[in-house]
Design an enzyme around this catalytic site. Structure first.
Site: not given
Length: 1214
Positions: A424-425, A630, A664, A747, A842
């Site tokens: 899992d993240k 942004k 990121r 996610d 997802r």
């Protein structure tokens, strides 16, 4: 409380354009509820009506246990007798009550009851622990309406369908609820679904307008209503139902549903009515029953038992045939056996019946070939191994106070054979924290701190230069010295700076922008705008920390929180939000005092995964209307005006550098608007926002897109995604150990890709294979499109010629639905296996379990799933090994897991150290067990053949009972518990050693048959050498030869010596406990023989005074022991010596290096060997550093010719 009331007055729904439910109109009719699947009826605030059929729904009690009071005995017995050996000994125990048994019934039944009972008790204890953790969840309290507008606290397990519950901030929802109202007057609430889908962004839920007045306890005194909706199902993202209230029918959809195990955030309270309870709730519908897991070694052990049983059957048939022949042909001549007065067991007239009877006797007599104590010894060893895992101080998390926990010990050795990790993240890899590290403003890069990738690459380059220095001449050293000094300076300064204390969310350091120095920069006006965009363009809420006097921010994403902290540290503090304005406290160097500025919020175009950007339209104090935006750089750059691209080239270069460093990035831009221009656009925007119809979202997107054009680029941000401590290093070590890592997350694809970059599963230069479903209503067309994408990607990988090329597969949940279908899944798996890393986005909990099953069954290799939330339970249970992270988000994953850890980083030690040890210990232990039982059991067969297949045992019954229970069991347990081929530090330094497990080097058929052959050889040596020595040899002082008692005792002594010396030779690591148990077993044998011989002959029989009077005084007895022991172990010593000299294994080389202290005396050689001892990998921190090093070397090589050219010119000019 006052702050809560102030916040409640903000109608948060006005902030959102895309994420809130669109307004319902009278034209929107209720959902059609006809047909199967829509039979559930809920009477709100009337739970008593659901106690009778047809409304008798399940309780809210949940269970993750394997057994209950009624099923424990039958299921546990089935588990035990699922083992072949136990089934065999059950048959022997039944036969032992007949006259055919050569042993007493007690001696056969008691060991079986002990072994099975101990294993069942262990299973029961482990399941009891699961039950106690279930009770912790079921005993949580929540406020429930008890009648007359009064609420009281009640345990979760006593909640019923129809109950009205009040959930307060930061509490979990106890069941699936229909949202009625919240602390905000427009019924908005924020929900964290990280436990369900892994997403950290808060979800916005909104109650129906008709229930908004139900905002306090007393309002529920007379509240009633009826919900008719879909039946329980596992779909987390859909809900269809109707709500009947005040004789009106209102349609319901997922935006009003609060799911069990999600958490209320940023909202003081909500009221909701229970729709689904317990195992009917969507999160429980996504879970699967706790499976009974067996390790691969244990399953393979069954096949070995089959082989031994076949051997047992063969020698028993030989014995029975021999007995039948002897009975028919020779027994009539043996007058002393009274052949004319016998029963059917010894009847010369019926040799076939006598042979069959003897077959049963032989099957029990030779039963020592099947080691009954093997299973109980393995159980004991595994429990002790599990206790070592639990007590490992290196896997103890000081912050939470939680150690590692082996919740089941059945799978210890599986830890050493893992091929694929499915992770899992959120909450597993990440800790949901971003740190603002760098930025680019007006084409100038700011921020001197380095990311972890940059630091590691620089250090590695410095080490490489040091190695080159040792081999370079002084001339060439001078040529490159300038570059080396420059690089080492960067490494040193960066390292020192990175060790200064930082503010949470803010790791930026650059004196040009800090402490107001930005005012002196050339483009200070652009920098001012940059800071204001950070402080204004968001949806966060400020909260004053009364202890520190500073503001903290409740943001929808960690990025947003990091931007606000950065703005505050730069002197632009966001401190207040009202319904229509944002207030910023600006500290300008020129004024000295902070200035409070108000920005009126005119429109907010919030972020969605489709838009990949967020904009806010504000009016400043000068009346100027600004659009601040942004978003992803690719999206922003496409929307820049011709005059707004001044800094595009420099910013693009900086963005690429930030990406290479694992950061990121987002681009920031703005646009000035005229009053008339804005008024015309706002009119169109209002029409789109208030429209009713299926195309409303599309209209809004088109209108928003018109405004978000002709932008002017300001700069870009670079944040470092704060992974959990040690995650990149852990993934790097696991990759070096040869493990494949898949990330399965609920996610969004963009977020998952960013995390992939942060933890080095993805890197710059890696070719991404993105598989996504096209928007089409025809399922066949979508399926065909996905199949084409998979086929094309596979061909691209096969045609790739670059040896350094690496591919990453990224697939979304919708595509995965088709990719997991039977006719496509094999091609999908083949593509995934070819890729260096796989990220599935997802995905639902059910899909996580299905992907895990596909990998497990499709590859046939060991899988490990690791997660921390309820959405991970399915894959944890489906995988061969399930690991739960005992974090802050509930305990569902832990309760369903086989092992629990406090942090992902501890997985490195669990696998590379404990997994490696446990695999080798169990494998060597089982091989030795079969060796010793074959060596012992076959001597019984030889003696029976030697004595005319009479069924006579050469050993005393007490010898045979003690053989497995005492004399050979403790040394083998010490092997399984304490053996170490290398130390834990060496395991971590040489991760490639781990591959001995997945390649099964210590439990393949070659090694198993080798140990069986060794046992066969030892049995022949023990029996025939003793027969040759004692058969005609004078033994006692009177010249008598040895009788059966003396021969049997001498043979048994040789067995004890040979087997214990063999296990001593097998071990690589000794403690005083192993010495005590090995040599103590031999001493115990002599003590027993002495004491047993002192007992009256009616009990000791032929062993009476045997040691004292016959064996000990006879030199031939001691010489026979020495000769037999050396002869038995000589082939093994020759084999291991040959292997170490001519074909050494990895751990042999490391053992010799450590023994010769080369790791201390020759550190360079030790480092070189360590660098060799890692699997070639395209993922992980090391792979990323290697790629960075290749890039830097390329730059140096390009610079080198110019340097040499200058050096050549200088002398000539002089």
């Amino acid at each position: 409380m006052a702050r809560g009331r102030i916040r409640a007055r903000i109608r948060r729904s006005h902030l959102y354009t895309f994420t809130c439910l669109r307004p319902r109109s009278k034209e929107d009719g209720p959902h059609p509820m006809d047909g199967p699947g829509y039979s559930r009826i809920v009477h709100c605030n009337q739970p008593e009506m659901h106690k009778k059929k047809p409304f008798k729904y399940c309780s809210n009690y949940t269970s993750t246990t394997k057994y209950n009071v009624l099923t424990f005995l039958p299921k546990a017995l089935y588990e035990q007798f699922h083992r072949v050996a136990n089934l065999y000994f059950l048959g022997c125990a039944i036969i032992s009550v007949t006259p055919l048994s050569p042993f007493s019934a007690v001696s056969m039944i008691a060991p079986l009851v002990f072994v099975v009972g101990l294993s069942m008790a262990k299973e029961g204890l482990e399941d009891w622990r699961r039950f106690m953790q279930d009770m912790k969840v079921n005993s949580r309290k929540v406020s429930v309406h008890e009648g007359d507008g009064v609420f009281g606290y009640r345990p979760w397990q006593k909640i019923q369908v129809g109950d009205v519950v009040k959930v307060e901030k930061d509490q979990f929802f106890p069941a699936d609820l229909l949202l009625l109202s919240s602390g905000y007057e427009d019924g908005i609430c924020y929900v964290e679904t990280m436990n369900l889908d892994g997403e950290t962004n808060l979800k916005v839920k909104r109650a129906l307008e008709v229930t908004l007045p139900l905002g306090e306890d007393g309002a529920f005194k007379t509240f009633t209503g009826t919900i008719k909706c879909e039946d329980p199902n596992p779909s987390l993202y859909t809900f269809v139902g109707n709500f009947e209230y005040d004789r009106q029918l209102y349609p319901l959809d997922p935006s009003q549903i609060l799911l069990r195990d999600s958490k209320l955030r940023n909202t003081t309270f909500v009221y909701g009515v229970v729709i689904f309870t317990g195992h009917d709730s969507k999160v429980m519908q996504n879970s699967t029953r706790s499976p009974s897991k067996r390790s691969r070694i244990e399953r393979k052990m069954d096949y070995i038992i089959y082989i031994l049983f076949s051997l047992l059957l063969v020698i028993s048939l030989i014995s029975s045939i021999g007995f039948a022949v002897k009975t028919k042909l020779q027994m009539p001549d043996w007058w002393y056996l009274a052949p004319n007065d016998t029963d059917n067991y010894y009847n010369p007239q019926k040799p076939a019946i006598s042979g069959l009877s003897h077959l049963v006797t032989a099957l029990i007599l030779y039963g020592y070939l099947i080691p009954i104590s093997l299973y109980v010894s393995i159980e004991v060893v595994k429990v002790l191994q599990a206790s070592f895992i639990n007590q490992d101080i290196h896997m103890y998390d000081e912050e939470t106070g939680k150690p590692a926990n082996a919740r089941t010990s059945n799978l210890n050795e599986e830890l050493g054979q893992v091929d694929t990790i499915l992770s899992d993240k959120t909450g597993t890899l990440t800790c949901n924290q971003m740190d603002f590290l760098k930025c680019s403003i007006a084409g100038t890069a700011y921020g001197v701190r380095s990311s972890e990738v940059e630091i590691a690459a620089a250090k590695q380059m410095a080490m490489d230069f040091e190695d080159q220095d040792a081999e370079m001449s002084s001339v060439s050293r001078r040529k490159n010295r300038a570059s080396e000094i420059e690089l080492e300076t960067v490494v040193t300064s960066t390292y020192e700076k990175d060790h200064k204390p930082t503010i949470k969310g803010f790791c930026f350091q650059d004196s040009r922008l800090m402490d107001g120095n930005w005012f002196n920069e050339p483009n200070s006006d652009v920098i001012l705008l940059f800071f204001r965009i950070l402080a204004v363009c968001h949806t966060a809420i400020p909260e004053l920390n009364e202890e520190t006097g500073t503001f903290t921010y409740e943001a929808e994403s960690p990025d947003e929180g990091a931007f606000l902290v950065a703005a505050r540290e730069f002197g632009f503090e966001f401190f207040k939000r009202t319904q229509s304005s944002v207030f910023i406290r600006e500290r300008h160097p020129s004024s000295g005092q902070p200035i409070e500025r108000e920005f009126k919020i005119l429109n907010l175009l919030d972020f969605t995964s489709k838009r990949k950007r967020m904009s806010v339209i504000v009016r400043d104090e000068d009346g100027q209307i600004l659009l601040l935006c942004k978003g992803a750089d690719s999206i922003i750059f496409d929307r820049l005006s011709k005059n707004g691209r001044m800094y595009e080239e420099a910013t693009t270069r900086h963005l690429n550098e930030y990406g290479e460093s694992g950061l990121r990035t987002l681009a920031l831009a703005y646009r000035k608007l005229e009053e008339s221009e804005y008024a015309a656009w706002n009119n169109e925007f209002h029409k789109a926002k208030t429209s009713v119809g299926a195309d409303r979202d599309e209209m809004l997107e088109q209108v928003s897109d018109i405004m978000e054009r002709e932008l002017t680029l300001v700069g870009a941000t670079a944040v470092e995604d704060k992974l959990q401590k040690g995650v990149p290093q852990c993934i790097d070590k696991l990759a070096q150990a040869g493990l494949k890592i898949w990330v399965l997350t609920g996610d969004k694809m963009e977020t998952a890709i960013n995390i992939g970059f942060a933890c080095s599963l993805l890197r710059q230069g890696m070719k991404q294979v993105c598989i996504s479903a096209m928007n089409s209503e025809a399922n066949e067309a979508v399926k065909e499109n996905i199949l084409n994408q998979i086929t094309n990607a596979s061909q691209m990988i096969q045609l790739e010629e670059d040896p350094h090329a690496a591919f990453a597969l990224i697939i979304d949940g919708k595509s995965l639905t088709y990719a997991l279908e039977d006719d496509i899944k094999q091609q999908f798996l083949e593509l995934a296996v070819e890729c260096a890393s796989v990220i599935c986005c997802r995905v639902s909990p059910k899909q996580k379990a299905l992907v895990t099953r596909l990998v497990k069954q499709g590859t046939g290799k060991t899988t490990l799933a690791i997660g921390d939330g309820a959405n991970d339970v399915g894959m944890i249970q489906e995988a061969d090994i399930g690991v739960g992270i005992s974090g802050v988000e509930g305990m569902q994953a832990v309760m369903a897991s086989d092992f629990s850890l406090a942090q992902f980083r501890f997985l490195e030690r669990l696998l590379v150290v404990h997994g490696h040890w446990c695999y080798k210990r169990i494998a060597q232990m089982i091989c030795y067990f079969f060796y010793k039982n074959i060596a012992f059991g076959l001597t019984l067969f030889y003696f029976e053949a030697f004595t005319g297949f009479s069924g006579q045992s050469v050993y005393d019954d007490w010898y045979m009972l003690l053989f497995n229970v005492v004399l050979t069991s403790f040394p083998v347990i010490s092997l399984g518990v304490f053996e170490q081929d290398v130390s834990s530090d060496v395991c971590l330094q040489f991760p490639t050693l781990y591959q001995q497990g997945p390649r099964n080097l210590f439990f393949d058929w070659y090694r198993i048959f080798g140990w069986m052959g060794n046992g066969l050889y030892s049995s022949l040596v023990i029996f025939f050498l003793n027969i040759m020595i004692f058969y005609d040899q004078a033994f006692r002082n009177g010249g008598q030869t040895a009788d059966m008692g003396a021969l049997g005792t001498a043979m048994f002594t040789c067995i004890i010596w040979a087997l214990n010396c063999q296990i001593a030779l097998t071990m690589s690591h000794f403690t005083w406990i192993q010495h005590l148990l090995i040599w103590g077993s031999i001493v115990t044998w002599y003590l027993f023989l002495f004491v047993y011989g002192m007992i009256t002959p009616t009990i000791s029989g032929n062993a009476y005074q045997l040691l004292v009077e016959a064996l000990a005084p006879a030199p031939i007895y001691w010489l026979a022991i020495l000769l037999v022991t050396v002869a038995c172990n000589l082939p093994y010593m020759a084999h291991i010596s040959f292997q170490r000299c001519f074909n050494p294994m990895d751990h042999h080389i490391i053992q010799e290096i450590k023994y010769c202290r080369k790791d201390v005396e020759d550190h360079r050689m030790w480092t070189r060997e360590r660098s060799k001892a890692r699997q070639k990998t395209n993922i992980g921190f090391t792979a990323r550093v290697d790629a960075k090093i290749r890039q830097l070397r390329g730059r140096l090589q390009r610079k080198q010719p110019s340097v040499e050219h200058v050096n050549d010119i200088t002398p000539s000019s002089s």
